[in-house]
Design an enzyme around this catalytic site. Structure first.
Site, short mmCIF file in Angstrom:
data_model
loop_
_atom_site.label_atom_id
_atom_site.label_comp_id
_atom_site.label_asym_id
_atom_site.label_seq_id
_atom_site.Cartn_x
_atom_site.Cartn_y
_atom_site.Cartn_z
N LYS A 101 0.84 -1.20 0.00
CA LYS A 101 0.00 0.00 0.00
C LYS A 101 0.88 1.26 0.00
O LYS A 101 1.76 1.41 0.84
CB LYS A 101 -0.92 0.02 1.23
CG LYS A 101 -2.00 -1.03 1.19
CD LYS A 101 -2.89 -0.99 2.42
CE LYS A 101 -3.94 0.08 2.31
NZ LYS A 101 -4.94 -0.02 3.41
N ILE A 102 0.59 2.12 -0.95
CA ILE A 102 1.30 3.39 -1.07
C ILE A 102 0.26 4.50 -1.11
O ILE A 102 -0.67 4.45 -1.91
CB ILE A 102 2.16 3.42 -2.36
CG1 ILE A 102 3.23 2.33 -2.31
CG2 ILE A 102 2.80 4.80 -2.55
CD1 ILE A 102 4.05 2.22 -3.59
#
Length: 371
Positions: A142-143
């Site tokens: 997750k970014i």
């Protein structure tokens, strides 16, 4: 065990159900497996707040903390080990679904350190590190969709790593996220990666939009009050319209010929915060095919009990939703300011949760070291 008829209907409509929660007890007690077997759960998402809630005060982690502290591990190393171990175990649990769906589902997401949300190169480096440590094909990194996160998304996708883009609030930013994904796929082609193995979702937050906009509508009063509870769904519906447009265009078509997957919209923050609204509001009205709805267990239980799905989303629904957002703006709500406030608050909340987790683990490490 038969699947619940309502969650099955959602799945049949093209919406993948991912649980927005993970902890050690879910894995060891079999309750996560039960949700897979009974409620069509085909993936899991985590975030700093979820890990903070999971580890703080939970005895399930005491033995690991004591062992790590005894070996001289610092707080950073302990937090990394606890979180990646849970994600790896969840990946193993979901591996059969991952294989059955050819990598579309069976995914488990883990987020980069939220303190890196505005540092591109460090985000890229940690994304690679988390991918290597978890060491499972079905992990998603997750970014956050901050300005600095966008180029990181492109680089990480370009390295052949699947990405869950998180903290998206505005449709304009979502357009940039899609561009970052497509640029990443193009880079992955240049780097010789198999595009069929790369997957991505774009996590569009919903309930937080209503919370922020409703508060502003209440200050305006009068006719503006009639618009409460409408912006969150409308914003997501407009986003789905953009998805339909962008992934039917020539740029993606060229990548699709090489095996590329679409970047599915993911509806996040779907737990209803206002008790006056239906507790399935952000599920029933966001039936997009394909899409993902990541739900806290309370919302999942509500869906299983009394969900009533609205008509599937399409381009016409997106146009109607745009009219709702125009009404909100005309009433006096500065939407550009709303999106900026929500992004800033989103990063801040995750940073705070991460800080609290470090404090908790730090105290436990210090106690174990003295024992």
């Amino acid at each position: 065990m038969a699947q619940n008829t309502r969650t099955q209907a959602l799945s049949d409509a093209g919406v993948s159900i991912w649980l927005d929660d993970l902890n050690r007890l879910r894995l060891t007690s079999g309750t996560l497996q039960e949700l897979i077997d009974s409620s069509n759960v085909v993936g899991v998402t985590t975030n700093p707040s979820i890990f903070q809630a999971a580890i703080s005060g939970a005895e399930d982690y005491d033995a690991d903390i004591a062992e790590l502290a005894g070996s001289g591990a610092d707080v950073d190393a302990v937090v990394e080990k606890l979180t990646t171990d849970d994600v790896r175990s969840a990946c193993d649990l979901f591996r059969p679904i991952f294989e059955q769906t050819h990598g579309q589902d069976g995914r488990v997401s883990i987020e980069v350190d939220p303190r890196l949300a505005h540092e591109t190169e460090k985000t890229i480096a940690q994304a690679h590190r988390l991918f290597e440590i978890v060491d499972r094909k079905n992990v998603m990194i997750k970014i956050p969709a901050t300005r600095e996160g966008l180029p990181a998304i492109t680089e990480v996708i370009g390295a052949g790593i699947s990405v869950n883009v998180t903290l998206i609030f505005s449709v304009d930013r979502y357009r940039e996220v899609i561009d970052a994904y497509l640029a990443g796929l193009e880079k992955a082609v240049e780097n010789g990666h198999d595009l069929t193995t790369i997957s991505s979702v774009a996590s569009f937050f919903v309930s937080r939009v209503d919370s922020e906009i409703d508060a502003r509508l209440e200050k305006l009063g009068g006719d503006a009050l009639a618009l409460r509870g409408k912006a969150g769904v409308a914003n997501a519906q407009v986003a789905f319209g953009l998805y339909l447009e962008q992934f039917s265009g020539e740029r993606f078509a060229a990548l699709k010929e090489k095996g590329a997957n679409v970047q599915r919209p993911l509806w996040a923050s779907t737990g209803v915060k206002n008790p006056e609204y239906s507790d399935t509001l952000y599920v029933d009205n966001l039936v997009g095919s394909p899409s993902v709805n990541t739900m806290p267990e309370k919302t999942l239980e509500a869906v299983a009990d009394h969900s009533e799905l609205a008509a599937p989303l399409d381009a016409d629904a997106a146009q109607r939703a745009e009219a709702v957002l125009e009404e909100v703006a005309a009433a006096g709500v500065d939407l550009d300011d709303v999106w900026q406030v929500l992004e800033t608050e989103g990063v801040d909340k995750f940073e705070k949760a991460w800080g609290e987790l470090y404090e908790t683990v730090g105290a436990a490490v210090a106690k174990a070291a003295k024992a």
